[in-house]
Structure formats: C-alpha cells, structure tokens
Design a protein around this motif. Structure first.
Motif, PDB file in Angstrom:
ATOM      1  N   GLY A   1     -55.492 -51.735   7.091  1.00 14.82           N
ATOM      2  CA  GLY A   1     -55.593 -50.317   7.572  1.00 14.82           C
ATOM      3  C   GLY A   1     -56.040 -49.380   6.464  1.00 14.82           C
ATOM      4  N   VAL A   2     -56.247 -48.355   7.023  1.00 13.67           N
ATOM      5  CA  VAL A   2     -56.259 -46.979   6.081  1.00 13.67           C
ATOM      6  C   VAL A   2     -54.932 -46.611   5.511  1.00 13.67           C
ATOM      7  CG1 VAL A   2     -57.168 -44.803   5.772  1.00 13.67           C
ATOM      8  CG2 VAL A   2     -58.661 -46.457   7.054  1.00 13.67           C
ATOM      9  N   SER A   3     -54.986 -46.201   4.365  1.00 13.54           N
ATOM     10  CA  SER A   3     -53.751 -45.694   3.982  1.00 13.54           C
ATOM     11  C   SER A   3     -53.917 -44.867   2.767  1.00 13.54           C
ATOM     12  CB  SER A   3     -52.812 -46.886   3.340  1.00 13.54           C
ATOM     13  OG  SER A   3     -51.531 -46.381   2.557  1.00 13.54           O
ATOM     14  N   LYS A   4     -53.252 -43.433   3.076  1.00 20.22           N
ATOM     15  CA  LYS A   4     -53.318 -42.494   1.795  1.00 20.22           C
ATOM     16  C   LYS A   4     -51.936 -42.134   1.672  1.00 20.22           C
ATOM     17  CE  LYS A   4     -57.827 -40.435   3.345  1.00 20.22           C
ATOM     18  NZ  LYS A   4     -58.426 -41.199   2.238  1.00 20.22           N
ATOM     19  N   ASP A   5     -51.621 -42.576   0.281  1.00 19.11           N
ATOM     20  CA  ASP A   5     -50.143 -42.315   0.038  1.00 19.11           C
ATOM     21  C   ASP A   5     -49.829 -41.278  -1.329  1.00 19.11           C
ATOM     22  OD1 ASP A   5     -48.389 -44.970   1.032  1.00 19.11           O
ATOM     23  OD2 ASP A   5     -50.567 -45.028   0.782  1.00 19.11           O
ATOM     24  N   LEU A   6     -48.975 -40.357  -1.037  1.00 16.30           N
ATOM     25  CA  LEU A   6     -48.512 -39.485  -1.904  1.00 16.30           C
ATOM     26  C   LEU A   6     -46.905 -39.605  -2.320  1.00 16.30           C
ATOM     27  CD1 LEU A   6     -49.413 -37.276  -3.779  1.00 16.30           C
ATOM     28  CD2 LEU A   6     -49.130 -35.504  -2.128  1.00 16.30           C
ATOM     29  N   ASN A   7     -46.637 -39.903  -3.487  1.00 18.50           N
ATOM     30  CA  ASN A   7     -45.121 -39.881  -3.687  1.00 18.50           C
ATOM     31  C   ASN A   7     -44.591 -39.270  -4.871  1.00 18.50           C
ATOM     32  OD1 ASN A   7     -44.182 -42.116  -1.710  1.00 18.50           O
ATOM     33  ND2 ASN A   7     -46.049 -43.210  -2.622  1.00 18.50           N
ATOM     34  N   PHE A   8     -43.511 -38.790  -4.812  1.00 13.76           N
ATOM     35  CA  PHE A   8     -42.861 -38.193  -5.947  1.00 13.76           C
ATOM     36  C   PHE A   8     -41.641 -38.705  -6.262  1.00 13.76           C
ATOM     37  CE2 PHE A   8     -45.863 -35.033  -3.917  1.00 13.76           C
ATOM     38  CZ  PHE A   8     -46.542 -34.426  -5.059  1.00 13.76           C
ATOM     39  N   PHE A   9     -41.300 -38.959  -7.540  1.00 12.81           N
ATOM     40  CA  PHE A   9     -39.836 -39.550  -8.075  1.00 12.81           C
ATOM     41  C   PHE A   9     -39.247 -38.591  -9.111  1.00 12.81           C
ATOM     42  CE2 PHE A   9     -42.681 -42.948  -6.698  1.00 12.81           C
ATOM     43  CZ  PHE A   9     -41.968 -43.541  -5.701  1.00 12.81           C
ATOM     44  N   VAL A  10     -38.147 -38.586  -8.930  1.00 12.12           N
ATOM     45  CA  VAL A  10     -37.356 -37.792 -10.051  1.00 12.12           C
ATOM     46  C   VAL A  10     -36.035 -38.454 -10.449  1.00 12.12           C
ATOM     47  CG1 VAL A  10     -36.111 -36.146  -8.623  1.00 12.12           C
ATOM     48  CG2 VAL A  10     -36.253 -35.628 -10.784  1.00 12.12           C
ATOM     49  N   ASN A  11     -35.866 -38.534 -11.753  1.00 10.21           N
ATOM     50  CA  ASN A  11     -34.646 -39.247 -12.353  1.00 10.21           C
ATOM     51  C   ASN A  11     -34.003 -38.429 -13.277  1.00 10.21           C
ATOM     52  OD1 ASN A  11     -32.578 -41.151 -12.843  1.00 10.21           O
ATOM     53  ND2 ASN A  11     -33.984 -42.390 -14.249  1.00 10.21           N
ATOM     54  N   ALA A  12     -32.818 -38.109 -13.052  1.00  9.92           N
ATOM     55  CA  ALA A  12     -32.232 -37.155 -14.243  1.00  9.92           C
ATOM     56  C   ALA A  12     -30.804 -37.167 -14.367  1.00  9.92           C
ATOM     57  CB  ALA A  12     -32.459 -35.443 -13.718  1.00  9.92           C
ATOM     58  N   GLY A  13     -30.211 -36.907 -15.583  1.00 12.32           N
ATOM     59  CA  GLY A  13     -28.903 -37.121 -15.889  1.00 12.32           C
ATOM     60  C   GLY A  13     -28.468 -36.316 -16.880  1.00 12.32           C
ATOM     61  N   TYR A  14     -26.850 -35.846 -17.088  1.00 14.14           N
ATOM     62  CA  TYR A  14     -26.403 -35.182 -18.004  1.00 14.14           C
ATOM     63  C   TYR A  14     -25.163 -35.635 -18.573  1.00 14.14           C
ATOM     64  CZ  TYR A  14     -25.577 -30.895 -20.612  1.00 14.14           C
ATOM     65  OH  TYR A  14     -24.979 -29.871 -21.797  1.00 14.14           O
ATOM     66  N   GLU A  15     -24.831 -35.810 -19.827  1.00 16.74           N
ATOM     67  CA  GLU A  15     -23.715 -36.108 -20.188  1.00 16.74           C
ATOM     68  C   GLU A  15     -22.696 -35.054 -20.643  1.00 16.74           C
ATOM     69  OE1 GLU A  15     -22.732 -38.944 -24.092  1.00 16.74           O
ATOM     70  OE2 GLU A  15     -23.991 -39.995 -22.640  1.00 16.74           O
ATOM     71  N   PHE A  16     -21.724 -34.719 -19.613  1.00 18.24           N
ATOM     72  CA  PHE A  16     -20.897 -33.693 -20.310  1.00 18.24           C
ATOM     73  C   PHE A  16     -19.802 -34.007 -21.397  1.00 18.24           C
ATOM     74  CE2 PHE A  16     -21.612 -33.316 -15.693  1.00 18.24           C
ATOM     75  CZ  PHE A  16     -22.129 -32.053 -15.600  1.00 18.24           C
ATOM     76  N   SER A  17     -19.626 -35.457 -21.446  1.00 21.77           N
ATOM     77  CA  SER A  17     -18.796 -35.934 -22.413  1.00 21.77           C
ATOM     78  C   SER A  17     -18.854 -37.488 -22.523  1.00 21.77           C
ATOM     79  CB  SER A  17     -17.396 -35.445 -22.278  1.00 21.77           C
ATOM     80  OG  SER A  17     -16.828 -36.231 -21.286  1.00 21.77           O
ATOM     81  N   ASP A  18     -18.160 -37.927 -23.451  1.00 21.53           N
ATOM     82  CA  ASP A  18     -18.069 -39.579 -23.782  1.00 21.53           C
ATOM     83  C   ASP A  18     -17.564 -40.243 -22.291  1.00 21.53           C
ATOM     84  OD1 ASP A  18     -19.136 -39.104 -26.100  1.00 21.53           O
ATOM     85  OD2 ASP A  18     -17.209 -39.256 -27.139  1.00 21.53           O
ATOM     86  N   THR A  19     -16.819 -39.385 -21.747  1.00 20.44           N
ATOM     87  CA  THR A  19     -16.397 -40.226 -20.499  1.00 20.44           C
ATOM     88  C   THR A  19     -16.713 -39.581 -19.189  1.00 20.44           C
ATOM     89  OG1 THR A  19     -14.486 -38.464 -20.404  1.00 20.44           O
ATOM     90  CG2 THR A  19     -14.152 -40.561 -21.717  1.00 20.44           C
ATOM     91  N   ALA A  20     -17.965 -38.851 -18.965  1.00 19.48           N
ATOM     92  CA  ALA A  20     -18.416 -38.480 -17.643  1.00 19.48           C
ATOM     93  C   ALA A  20     -19.717 -38.037 -17.748  1.00 19.48           C
ATOM     94  CB  ALA A  20     -17.608 -37.042 -17.452  1.00 19.48           C
ATOM     95  N   GLU A  21     -20.597 -38.480 -16.997  1.00 22.26           N
ATOM     96  CA  GLU A  21     -22.063 -38.333 -16.947  1.00 22.26           C
ATOM     97  C   GLU A  21     -22.307 -38.150 -15.408  1.00 22.26           C
ATOM     98  OE1 GLU A  21     -26.269 -40.518 -17.611  1.00 22.26           O
ATOM     99  OE2 GLU A  21     -24.276 -41.706 -17.883  1.00 22.26           O
ATOM    100  N   PHE A  22     -23.084 -37.039 -15.264  1.00 21.53           N
ATOM    101  CA  PHE A  22     -23.782 -36.730 -13.986  1.00 21.53           C
ATOM    102  C   PHE A  22     -25.309 -37.313 -13.799  1.00 21.53           C
ATOM    103  CE2 PHE A  22     -26.647 -34.054 -11.594  1.00 21.53           C
ATOM    104  CZ  PHE A  22     -26.247 -34.098 -10.222  1.00 21.53           C
ATOM    105  N   TYR A  23     -25.464 -38.037 -12.752  1.00 25.70           N
ATOM    106  CA  TYR A  23     -26.705 -38.388 -12.557  1.00 25.70           C
ATOM    107  C   TYR A  23     -27.549 -38.115 -11.345  1.00 25.70           C
ATOM    108  CZ  TYR A  23     -24.653 -42.177 -10.040  1.00 25.70           C
ATOM    109  OH  TYR A  23     -23.760 -43.015  -9.021  1.00 25.70           O
ATOM    110  N   THR A  24     -28.781 -38.296 -11.265  1.00 22.62           N
ATOM    111  CA  THR A  24     -29.129 -38.059  -9.860  1.00 22.62           C
ATOM    112  C   THR A  24     -30.868 -38.507  -9.829  1.00 22.62           C
ATOM    113  OG1 THR A  24     -29.862 -36.329  -8.212  1.00 22.62           O
ATOM    114  CG2 THR A  24     -30.297 -35.694 -10.485  1.00 22.62           C
ATOM    115  N   PHE A  25     -31.095 -38.983  -8.753  1.00 21.70           N
ATOM    116  CA  PHE A  25     -32.537 -39.389  -8.536  1.00 21.70           C
ATOM    117  C   PHE A  25     -32.885 -39.456  -6.847  1.00 21.70           C
ATOM    118  CE2 PHE A  25     -29.585 -42.938  -8.424  1.00 21.70           C
ATOM    119  CZ  PHE A  25     -29.901 -43.620  -6.965  1.00 21.70           C
ATOM    120  N   GLY A  26     -34.290 -39.422  -6.886  1.00 28.30           N
ATOM    121  CA  GLY A  26     -34.703 -39.024  -5.449  1.00 28.30           C
ATOM    122  C   GLY A  26     -36.187 -39.170  -5.419  1.00 28.30           C
ATOM    123  N   SER A  27     -36.690 -39.222  -4.229  1.00 25.37           N
ATOM    124  CA  SER A  27     -38.379 -39.324  -3.851  1.00 25.37           C
ATOM    125  C   SER A  27     -38.481 -38.795  -2.558  1.00 25.37           C
ATOM    126  CB  SER A  27     -38.369 -41.002  -3.827  1.00 25.37           C
ATOM    127  OG  SER A  27     -37.685 -41.605  -2.663  1.00 25.37           O
TER     128      SER A  27
END
Length: 658
Positions: A91-117
C-alpha cells in the motif's frame, strides 16, 4: 501474447488479451531522507537527534479480472474495461519519524539518560474491486426494479490509516556500594484511525450515502517502571560469580473508538426485499457496542545468578515472579550451562518455562457487520470472549499460554577465522490462543436462542484452542578469508530446519475440534511457512570499495484447499484434498555495491531480489479437473509467500558526513 476466456454471458466478446502486465510493472517508488547529528550538552552530556521521512508508492501485482463487469451481456464496455482494476500489493505509505537520545554524567557513579521517538504514518490499502454488476454497487434509491449502479464502472474501496506512535524513556544508572543499578521509566502509545474512502453504504442508497467514512480506531498504551541491580560476589566458589535482581511495574491500556454513524448504520435498504448490507464497504466502522476501554496492571520481580565455576564451565540460574491484576500469579525459571570441552569446542544447553497472558486486544476486540438473511438482520463478526454471544456458545475466560523451552547447542572453531554453531530447540506451548472459525448453523442459533441472544447467526471469538510443539535446528558458519592482497572477504552460511505440530485440540458445547479450528487455519499455522531455509552471504571490503551478496533459499509452502466439502477435514494430510497447492522452493538474491569517492561521502547501489524471482502463480479456472474459480486470475500470488511478490527492488543511497 496469450488469451484467456471470459466467463459465460459474453458471447459478443468471448476472449480478452492476457499480456502478462502483472509481471511488467515499474512501481513502488520509495524515497527516504534521513539526518542524524549529535551535540555536546555541557561538559559531560550529549544529545543525538535523528529525523527520517519515507514516501512509498503502492505496488500492484494484480492479474486481469476476467469476470464479467457489467449487468448487460452485450455491454460494449466489456471490450475496453480495465481488467487490472484491482490493486494487489504494497500500500501507500508516508512516514515521518523523529528520534532523540541524550545523557548526562553527573559523576563517575551516576548518569542520567533519556531517549524517545515520535512517528506518524499515513497509508492506504485497497479492498477487492466491486464490479459494476455487484449487488454492493446497486442503487436501490434510484430504482427498486432496474439495476442501476452507484459507480458506473464499479469501484475500488480504500482503507486509509493514520498511525501515531509515541515513546519516551528516562532513567538513572550508575554504581552504588558495589552495586550496578539502573532505574528507568518507559511510556509508549499507539493510535490507529481508519478512514474508508471511495466506498459507499449501500443500505442508505446512492444519494444518501457518503463516499468517505470515519470508521473509528484503536488505541493502546503502556507504562513501565523498572529497577535492575547487579554486583559481583566473592563467596569462594568458582572463578567469578555475579548476582542480579530487579522488579517491574507495568500498566497497559487498550481502547476501541466507534466510527461515525454512516460507517456502521443499517439503512432503510437493509430490510426485505432489498437485503443490502449496512456499513461502509471493505471495512464497516466500529459501532458504539464495539467500544471498549480496558486496563490492567502487573508487578514482577526476578533474580539471576551467573557463575563461572571453572575456565571451562559456566552456569546460569534465573527465576521470575509476576502478578497480573486479571490473571493472578505465575513463577517461571531458567537454567543454562556452557562447557568448553577443549579449546575451540564448547557445548551449551538450557531449559526454561514461559508465560504469556492474553493480550487486552484478544480479550476485548470486537468487530461486527450486519447481513440480511431471510429478511432478518443478523450480526456476524468477532465478539469478546466475555460477550453474551460468546458465553452462549460455550466460551470460557481466556487463560495464559504456558510453555516449556529446551535448547542445546555446540560451537566449533577448528581453525582461525572459521566459526560453526549448531543449535537445537524444542518449544511446547499449552493453551495456545487461537481465533475460532465462523460458527454458524441451526445448532448455533439454538444455543443463542436458549440464552436469550437474538439477531446473531454467525460468530467467532478467541479461545485457548490448541497445544503445539515446535522443534528446529539452526546451523550457522562464518569464515574470514585470510588476507591475500585483494581486500577482506567474509563468507557466511546459515541453515534453519523448523517443524510445528498441533498436539491437542479443545472441544466444547458439542463443537468438534475441526469445526473450532479447521483444516485451513491449522495448516496455515503448521505448514504455512517454509520448514527449511538456507542463506549464503559474501562480504568484501577493499579500501574505499565494498560489496555484499546474499542469497536465500526458501523451502516449500503448503496452501490448503478452500474448495469442496473436505476443506475443513483436519484428518486429511497435505495433498489429499482437491485444490491443495504447494508453492515450490525459491532462491532470492540481494546485491549491494558501495564506494567512497571522498572520505565524507558514501554511495551505494543495490538490488533486493536481483533476479526478479516470484512465487508460483496460483491456478484459476478448471485445472486437472479442479475448478478453482476466477479470483486467482486477478489475485495471482499467495500472501503466504515467504518473500512477498513485489519482484525486484532497485535502490541507490548517498550518505554525507559533516
């Protein structure tokens, strides 16, 4: 050029030209544009963003529809009508997609991360062409005595879909008091809306009915929170021991949303003597009675122990407990081991149990349409297992599927560069969920009447219908050819052997096993895919040039007959019913060549299905004494082909790095 005969009633135009147009088309144009870039976030973070747009045109592999199209046998338009009016393919298909991947290291023992679409897909697929003479194309409002078509030449209804997918995750991971930890939350949702185009609700009459309908849609969502903990243990046993545990909370939701009134309503011409079906054609809209909003929660906890007892022996033990708000508790486990007999040869094995709760859709999906039988409007469709209709026919609340999985394998590295693995698996699934056949007949009406259910004559619903056993063998070999001055060569070979059997069937309310899950659906499950597959690949890289060659052999596929009284007889083996079809094994080859004219630019050219291989064409008309009818004239290939039926796909790709 070959010719094929039209159906009877066209003595003034007894033949049409069959040009093979279904195999000589240039379509399915696809354009993909994608961009990816990364940015620093402060001194210890990053953000990576991706966007992609894809536009795919439809493919059409329909053959000529050699049936009569117009009411009058002498209609001169038969000679000029487009016999390729159906659309059979992608069939016909038109797709538009966005992705994000991010992170931040607060210290050697803690890292924040996030991703989404976030993704949006607009598409459409076609139903079967409604011929001009089709009763579904009759305008009863224009005349109740003379056949007047709503669409003069017939029409091709389209199912347009709009899909929106959203996902988002965020978490914190790191090390705390010798424990590796990962705490995360994940959300995902899907929205699917149907619009029926180029259609009509015949029961309303041609003038009163819309041609486009909002048919409703489906919604689903899931939220989960996870905590995973892991650490190494020094307990004086073995070379290394690690312990992990964790927990999960999950919430699921499923909805059906009704369509607009005209998409499902039974208009005035549903009544006798007209008997026109109500609702938008090709897909009647979801009704208010079909609407559902169902949710459930589950809580789970697991523990896992990995131990390298010696340099040669590794053991793994794991267990999981889960509680569902609608299905109670379950405990499952896994044990696995790997032993290196000598350097380069190792054996491995595992045993585990599995559990799959019925999905919310299986519990609550409903889709109904109205037919006129003997002047009485009756409902035909799929009903939730908890509905009065399903209960009257003997349905029981769905139970979870449970499985036992066995596996054993060997890895072999006889010399440098060559690796061979062979794995055997055996999977037994109890209480497998299936959809019953359409249940109808006098006994069904009697059961429904006794239960006080009226206006329904045919129904199907999900049941824990069968037990199955699947066994198979996977063999994979890869070889990196020693360097000899012409670049790097890698050769791979894979072979899969797979067999599924139905080991037990359920019966209830006097329905036989084959009436609940008949021959066609049974063999679709066990024989509807190749029992063997072979793939061979070659990769070559030399400076700025590269080549990939892949070829796959798909084994035989069985298509059980849909003809005659024996078509439901599950006791009859493949080939024992007139009209049984076997699709022969086929080779499909892919090739890609790539090069880098400059360091920042990569160019690739390739072909999927290089040799333009198609599955066997399905028979139509009378062949070897079997009358297959004429549908396969315009639906020439089976949808069960393991490699599709679109033919060769050529592509080019340019990648630019900044």
């Amino acid at each position: 050029m070959d010719t094929v005969s039209l159906t009877t009633g066209l003595s003034d135009n007894p033949t049409i030209a069959f040009t093979g147009e279904d195999r000589k088309r240039n379509d399915g144009d696809t354009y993909t544009f994608a961009s990816n870039f990364g940015l620093p976030l402060g001194e210890s973070g990053y953000v990576n963003l991706t966007a992609e747009y894809k536009d795919r045109s439809p493919t059409n592999r329909s053959g000529p529809d050699i049936r009569r199209n117009y009411v009058a046998a002498s209609d001169p338009r038969e000679a000029t009508f487009n016999r390729y009016a159906n659309r059979f393919g992608d069939g016909v298909s038109k797709d538009l997609n966005f992705f994000v991947n991010a992170g931040y290291e607060f210290s050697d023992t803690a890292e924040f991360y996030t991703f989404g679409s976030y993704g949006v897909r607009d598409g459409n697929g076609a139903g079967f062409y409604r011929r001009s003479l089709d009763g579904r194309n009759r305008d009863w409002a224009a005349s109740t005595t003379t056949f007047i078509p709503i669409y003069a030449d017939g029409f091709l209804p389209l199912i347009a879909s709009n899909i929106v997918d959203i996902s988002a995750a965020a978490g914190l991971r790191g090390v705390m008091s010798e424990w590796d930890y990962d705490l995360s939350a994940v959300y995902g949702s899907n929205r699917l809306d149907y619009t029926i185009k180029n259609s009509v609700n015949t029961s309303l009459g041609g003038a009163a009915s819309a041609r486009s309908f909002d048919a409703g849609g489906l919604r689903s969502g899931q939220t989960s929170i996870n905590l995973d903990m892991r650490r190494d243990l020094d307990i004086g046993i073995g070379k290394s021991v690690s312990f992990a545990f964790g927990g999960e909370y999950r919430n699921e939701n499923y909805k059906i949303v009704a369509g607009e009134l005209q998409s499902y309503v039974n208009g005035p011409f549903s009544a006798t003597p007209f008997k026109a079906a109500g609702g938008s054609q090709v897909f009647p809209g979801f009704r208010p009675a079909n609407e559902t909003d169902l949710s459930r929660d589950s809580f789970a906890g697991y523990a896992e122990l990995d131990a390298g007892l010696t340099d040669q022996l590794t053991l793994q033990l794991a267990g999981r407990y889960e509680h569902f708000s609608d299905f109670g508790d379950t405990i499952n486990g896994k044990a696995a081991a790997r032993y290196e007999v000598i350097d380069g040869i190792a054996v491995r094995g595992s045993i585990s149990t599995g559990f799959r709760a019925p999905s919310l859709a299986q519990q609550s999906f409903a889709a109904t349409s109205t037919n006129n039988v003997g002047g009485v409007l009756i409902e035909v469709g799929t009903f939730p297992v908890s509905s009065p209709v399903a209960i009257a026919l003997g349905a029981q609340p769905l139970k979870p599927e449970k499985s036992i999985n066995l596996g054993a394998g060997i890895t072999f590295m006889p010399f440098s560069g060559l690796s061979i693995t062979a794995d055997y698996y055996n999977i037994k699934i109890n209480d497998r969920i299936t959809l019953t056949e359409n249940l109808g007949g006098s006994d069904v009406l009697a059961l429904l009447t006794t239960a006080g259910v009226t206006g329904v004559s045919s129904a199907r619903f999900f049941i824990n219908g069968i037990d199955t056993k699947t066994s198979g063998l996977d063999i994979v070999a890869s070889y990196r050819v020693p360097e000899f001055g012409l670049g790097q060569f890698r050769v791979s070979v894979g072979y899969n052997l797979n067999d599924t059997k139905i080991s037990d069937r359920r019966v209830f309310s006097g329905f036989t096993a084959q009436r609940l899950f008949a021959r066609q659906e049974s063999f679709r499950l066990t024989e509807g895919q190749p029992k063997n597959k072979l793939n061979v690949g070659l990769d070559w890289d030399y400076n700025n040039f590269g080549l990939t060659l892949r070829t796959n052999r798909y084994g035989e596929v069985f298509l059980p007959s849909g003809l005659g009284a024996d078509r439901t007889n599950i006791a009859l083996a493949p080939g024992n019913v007139p009209g049984d079809i076997f699709l022969s094994p086929k080779w499909v080859t892919d090739l890609e060549f790539r090069f880098k004219p400059v360091e920042s630019v990569s160019i690739a050219f390739g072909a999927n299905n290089l040799l333009d291989t198609y599955p066997d064409r399905l028979p139509f008309g009378t062949v070897d004494g079997v009358n297959y009818g004429f549908n396969n004239s315009f639906l020439p290939y089976s949808s069960q082909s393991p490699f599709g039926f679109s033919g060769r796909f050529l592509y080019g790709r340019v990648t630019i790095d900044f």
